[in-house]
Design an enzyme around this catalytic site. Structure first.
Site, PDB file in Angstrom:
ATOM      1  N   ASN A  97     -11.524  -8.557  36.503  1.00 40.08           N
ATOM      2  CA  ASN A  97     -12.230  -7.760  35.498  1.00 40.08           C
ATOM      3  C   ASN A  97     -12.067  -8.416  34.141  1.00 40.08           C
ATOM      4  OD1 ASN A  97     -12.375  -5.592  33.326  1.00 40.08           O
ATOM      5  ND2 ASN A  97     -13.113  -4.443  35.092  1.00 40.08           N
ATOM      6  N   ILE A 110     -18.686   4.412  37.526  1.00 44.14           N
ATOM      7  CA  ILE A 110     -18.873   4.395  36.086  1.00 44.14           C
ATOM      8  C   ILE A 110     -17.544   4.147  35.363  1.00 44.14           C
ATOM      9  CG2 ILE A 110     -20.851   5.937  36.087  1.00 44.14           C
ATOM     10  CD1 ILE A 110     -18.990   8.266  35.429  1.00 44.14           C
ATOM     11  N   LEU A 137      -7.843  -2.156  25.829  1.00 43.21           N
ATOM     12  CA  LEU A 137      -7.797  -3.497  26.444  1.00 43.21           C
ATOM     13  C   LEU A 137      -6.560  -4.308  26.087  1.00 43.21           C
ATOM     14  CD1 LEU A 137     -11.554  -4.579  26.141  1.00 43.21           C
ATOM     15  CD2 LEU A 137     -10.327  -3.996  28.237  1.00 43.21           C
ATOM     16  N   CYS A 143     -16.284  -0.665  27.892  1.00 41.47           N
ATOM     17  CA  CYS A 143     -15.045  -0.077  27.393  1.00 41.47           C
ATOM     18  C   CYS A 143     -15.326   0.753  26.147  1.00 41.47           C
ATOM     19  CB  CYS A 143     -14.002  -1.142  27.072  1.00 41.47           C
ATOM     20  SG  CYS A 143     -12.478  -0.409  26.447  1.00 41.47           S
ATOM     21  N   ASN A 200      -7.801   8.197  27.835  1.00 38.86           N
ATOM     22  CA  ASN A 200      -6.979   7.065  27.425  1.00 38.86           C
ATOM     23  C   ASN A 200      -7.691   6.283  26.350  1.00 38.86           C
ATOM     24  OD1 ASN A 200      -7.672   4.048  28.116  1.00 38.86           O
ATOM     25  ND2 ASN A 200      -8.636   5.311  29.706  1.00 38.86           N
TER      26      ASN A 200
END
Lengths: 245, 303
Positions: free
Chosen positions: B100, B192, B73, B131, B69
């Site tokens: 988060n 992770i 964000l 990210c 993906n």
């Protein structure tokens, strides 16, 4: 509201070049509107395959899909009796109340199937839909008879001119008048051409590569006049007025 | 009766199952399909200071036993989430959530942490320094011990809630980063995040993902995640939330044996929206099969 359930393949047959029609038997109670889609788990593939619903009744769902990759290739080889794990009731679907007497239905290629269920629903409401279908070539054409059997006007275009009007759906639409609203599903370039050509209001069913199909992963987001929208969850059907090209 | 409860810092969970950030939104898309109060908790969609549209599409590429993906964000911004989403969330989720948050500067991390610190419903703050889908931030904070520690310290200075640092596997030595977070005052480690990966379309001969690369997740990465949790467990004293390809009750037990106190389930939600419910329901019989009375007792027992 979606629901995950098991469905049995009742038939799976080729109806045009690379295009198949599959009838599935199982719970259809979560399907509420034409233009919704189902998400099919296919053995050995991680993600499900989202496919629009062509039509449905109390116990069966008919889908029409094109073999475009390995997943749909496997789907096309499934035999009658195969059990599939499917999410149904996905997407918002078309709003039949927005059109009046004579809605225009425009389908391009495998964007045609949801137009069939929609056409039936509109007829049930006493409306007289006009159907315009566009394909690349004669061998790609499907469901002309099925639409005609519903008793509606059907116009067909092919890009190479091997069947119907030579050209695009827009070449036919230019010759039509008297419609008050339009509904369409098809490739993005066709949707854009339709959007630019037709002045009346309408609803367009979009396509985007999806992850989950339930609004969780944000994989299929598009930008609209109302901000970011998920094609799978806020769509796939969008009002003409919302879209940004 | 088997005992599924676990404790993360001062937060007691009925069971260790937590849908992972980015696969569960803010819970809205799942609440109508099962009572999400059966979950241990859930980690909300990664939220930043400013609203973000995210990356261009296609953002998704399928892989063998997983997916890539590149959402980048997408979120409505922390102010909107706290003002609009949190009050809604209270109506359908009555347990502490994991907030988060992500940022592009230390100040943005602090801003978001201060915002969620005031929220009663937030049990744990999970800091995404991993990210792979955003430039100038996100993962870059998590690839060096020094910056990972700086973010940890900065966030700890503005909140009293437990802070869990979410780590990237895309580093030479994840143990060093985990230790730096612990030294910076982190209350726990989440690990992770996804592995940087890519797919190429043979027809177009171009990358499938518009951003070319993205984060690879799913069952295929489970052994990598398990190995890393095992290594970090040996090096730190703070609890670990283990994640990476968990899809079954067996995976949960295996991850806990490696050293996780709780687990997050990510990609599996995208394939089967009911998977967390199914895992919670399957855990008791799976525990009996392996003679486990209490999940707490198996944490790190593979060492």
């Amino acid at each position: 509201m979606y629901k995950k359930n098991k469905y049995t393949v009742r038939s799976n047959k080729q109806i045009a070049n690379l295009v198949y029609e599959m009838v599935l038997e199982g719970d259809t109670s979560y399907i509420t509107k034409p233009g919704q889609f189902i998400n099919i788990e296919i053995d050995k593939f991680y993600l499900r395959r989202p496919i629009s619903i062509c039509t449905y009744d109390e116990s069966t769902i008919t889908i029409i899909y094109k073999v475009v990759g390995e997943g749909t290739e496997v789907l096309s080889n499934l035999k009658e009796g195969t059990i599939l794990d499917i999410l149904t009731g996905l997407g918002n679907g078309f709003d039949t109340r927005r059109s009046k007497e004579r809605p225009l239905l425009i389908g391009g290629g495998v964007g045609t199937p949801p137009m069939y269920g929609l056409c039936k629903a509109l007829i049930k409401e006493g409306k007289k839909p006009v159907v315009v279908l566009g394909f690349n070539s004669k061998s790609d054409v499907f469901y002309e008879k099925e639409f005609k059997d519903l008793g509606v006007e059907v116009y067909i275009s092919t890009v190479d001119g091997s069947y119907g009007t030579k050209g695009f759906v827009t070449d036919i639409i230019r010759t039509l008048n008297g419609y008050d609203f339009y509904y369409t599903c098809g490739p993005m370039n066709m949707l854009k051409a339709v959007y630019e050509l037709i002045e009346t209001s309408g609803e367009l069913s979009l396509e985007e590569r999806m992850g989950c199909g339930i609004g969780a992963c944000m994989g299929c987001t598009i930008n609209t006049k109302n901000g970011p929208r998920r094609v799978c969850y806020n769509g796939p059907v969008f009002k003409k007025e919302e879209l940004v090209w | 009766m088997v005992d599924l409860s676990v404790t993360l810092s001062n937060v007691k969970l009925d069971n260790p199952i937590i849908p992972a950030s980015g696969t569960f939104g803010y819970g809205m898309e799942f609440k109508d399909f099962y009572d999400i109060n059966i979950l241990g908790s859930f980690s909300m969609k990664g939220t930043t200071k400013e609203e973000r549209f995210g990356n261009p599409t296609p953002r998704i590429a399928e892989c063998t036993a997983g997916l890539i993906n590149s959402v980048g964000l997408q979120n409505p911004g922390i102010d909107f989430v706290v003002e609009k989403q949190f009050p809604l969330m209270k109506k359908y989720f009555n347990k502490p959530i994991i907030a988060n948050i992500s940022g592009f500067s230390i100040d943005e991390y602090k801003y978001c942490a201060e915002k969620v610190d005031k929220e009663e419903q937030v049990g744990i703050i999970e800091i995404n320094i991993s990210c792979p889908n955003v430039h100038n931030g996100g993962m870059s904070f998590g690839t060096e011990a020094k910056s990972a520690m700086e973010v940890t310290k900065a966030v700890k200075s503005v909140t009293t809630k437990p802070v869990y640092m979410k780590l990237t596997p895309n580093v030479t030595n994840i143990v060093d980063i985990a230790k730096a977070c612990e030294d910076g005052g982190a209350d726990g480690i989440s690990m992770i995040n996804t592995l940087l990966g890519m797919r190429i379309d043979l027809k177009t001969r171009k990358p499938i993902i518009a951003n070319k690369m993205g984060g690879f997740s799913g069952p295929a990465i489970f052994p990598v995640a398990l190995r890393m949790v095992y290594q970090v467990y040996e090096a730190v004293k703070i609890p670990i939330i283990g994640m990476g390809g968990i899809s079954t009750a067996k995976d949960v037990i295996e991850m806990m044996l490696a050293g996780a106190t709780a687990v997050e389930v990510g990609s599996a939600n995208l394939k089967n929206p009911y998977v967390c419910k199914e895992i919670i329901e399957a855990l008791p019989s799976e525990m009996e099969k392996y003679k486990i009375d209490s999940l707490k007792e198996i944490i790190g027992k593979a060492h």
